[in-house]
Scaffold this motif. Structure first.
Motif, PDB file in Angstrom:
ATOM      1  N   UNK A  36     -25.454 -49.307  55.107  1.00  0.00           N
ATOM      2  CA  UNK A  36     -26.592 -48.441  55.423  1.00  0.00           C
ATOM      3  C   UNK A  36     -26.746 -48.208  56.920  1.00  0.00           C
ATOM      4  N   UNK A  37     -25.999 -48.978  57.738  1.00  0.00           N
ATOM      5  CA  UNK A  37     -26.090 -48.805  59.182  1.00  0.00           C
ATOM      6  C   UNK A  37     -27.177 -49.631  59.835  1.00  0.00           C
ATOM      7  N   UNK A  38     -27.616 -50.709  59.161  1.00  0.00           N
ATOM      8  CA  UNK A  38     -28.599 -51.631  59.729  1.00  0.00           C
ATOM      9  C   UNK A  38     -27.882 -52.912  60.127  1.00  0.00           C
ATOM     10  N   UNK A  61     -31.940 -47.091  51.980  1.00  0.00           N
ATOM     11  CA  UNK A  61     -31.469 -48.170  51.111  1.00  0.00           C
ATOM     12  C   UNK A  61     -31.374 -47.694  49.657  1.00  0.00           C
ATOM     13  N   UNK A  62     -32.364 -46.939  49.217  1.00  0.00           N
ATOM     14  CA  UNK A  62     -32.340 -46.414  47.864  1.00  0.00           C
ATOM     15  C   UNK A  62     -31.113 -45.542  47.620  1.00  0.00           C
ATOM     16  N   UNK A  63     -30.768 -44.748  48.629  1.00  0.00           N
ATOM     17  CA  UNK A  63     -29.596 -43.868  48.506  1.00  0.00           C
ATOM     18  C   UNK A  63     -28.311 -44.682  48.473  1.00  0.00           C
ATOM     19  N   UNK A  64     -28.171 -45.632  49.405  1.00  0.00           N
ATOM     20  CA  UNK A  64     -26.946 -46.431  49.494  1.00  0.00           C
ATOM     21  C   UNK A  64     -26.775 -47.322  48.267  1.00  0.00           C
ATOM     22  N   UNK A  65     -27.879 -47.883  47.775  1.00  0.00           N
ATOM     23  CA  UNK A  65     -27.808 -48.757  46.596  1.00  0.00           C
ATOM     24  C   UNK A  65     -27.729 -47.974  45.283  1.00  0.00           C
TER      25      UNK A  65
END
Length: 280
Positions: A36-38, A61-65
């Motif tokens: 996610x880039x964090x 996060x919702x998109x990546x997960x």
């Protein structure tokens, strides 16, 4: 992050949701953060509610997960609300039920101060006692009480177990919930748990007369992180409610200290519980 950030119970529930998403996908903090880039530190602070979770970060996060859209949108809505109310008194919280969340706070707490007026504290209840108290017509509340009991039981094995201080009036011992057999088993269990070094049970005797917080049960939870203020939990058969204003939780702490002064000591309380059990 705000200079003196204090996470509300809602923000902590959001953090647990984010951690749950990651756990379901069996990702480490480092793996999830990379996707996610964090930084893993930022993601950890979001999950543990050491810093607020920004709506845009939750969306990412919702998109990546690959979380279903309605699910991550609901969490974003909660985060937006939390952002609005952090510095003012809490009002009605959308899609957040403190009664359903309470067991999570019990699991996270380090100290539990419980004052009940008509029942044995939930953390010490046997299943049959709970079933009888709920009259078997409230399965949702019965299940939630079981979760609270299990949260405490699981903490007994921790290196840093949950400390429980409980105060209740003698009437709790005399109310024969579920019949003599169930009530006697409950009292014997109460005697057993009161011998744990992290448990202190005190009974307010009949002869004490009026006492602080009479008729107003509450639970006060304390937590290990500086960013997490004490939370008072109040419940009726209709709903549960969190009180997080530091001035109000301090009033609860003062009432509890006064209750402990009025109540019998731990040894005398144990004797009274044994006497009530012997009479059944």
């Amino acid at each position: 992050m705000p200079k003196d950030f204090r996470a509300t119970a809602l923000e902590r529930a959001i953090g647990r949701q984010l951690a749950g998403w990651r756990d379901e996908r069996e990702l480490s903090l480092a793996e999830a953060g990379q996707r996610v880039g964090f930084s893993s530190a930022k993601l950890s602070m979001m999950e543990n509610a050491v810093q607020p979770s920004a709506p845009l970060d939750i969306m990412a996060l919702g998109y990546v997960y690959k979380v279903p859209t309605p699910e991550w949108q609901a969490v974003v809505s909660r985060a937006q609300y939390a952002e609005q109310v952090r510095t003012r008194a809490l009002g009605a919280t959308p899609n957040f039920d403190p009664a359903a969340d309470f067991a999570n706070l019990v699991y996270e707490a380090t100290v539990l101060r419980v004052f009940t007026t008509d029942l044995v504290p939930a953390v010490f209840q046997l299943a049959e006692y709970t079933d009888a108290a709920m009259q078997t017509d409230d399965p949702v509340r019965t299940a939630r009480l079981a979760m609270v009991r299990e949260a405490w039981s699981s903490r007994l094995k921790d290196r840093d177990p949950l400390v429980v201080h409980a105060v209740f009036p003698e009437a709790v011992l005399r109310q024969v919930v579920g019949g003599p057999r169930v009530m006697k088993a409950q009292l014997l269990h109460l005697m057993e748990v009161s011998e744990h070094p992290v448990v202190r049970v005190q009974v307010v005797p009949h002869g004490a007369g009026a006492y602080p917080a009479m008729g107003s049960p509450f639970t006060l939870l304390g937590f290990p992180r500086r960013q997490h203020n004490d939370v008072a939990y109040l419940e009726t058969f209709i709903k549960g409610e969190y009180v997080e204003d530091p001035g109000l939780t301090e009033q609860c702490a003062q009432r509890f200290a006064s209750l402990q002064e009025v109540a019998l000591g731990a040894g005398e309380s144990l004797e009274l519980i044994a006497e009530a059990a012997a009479e059944l």
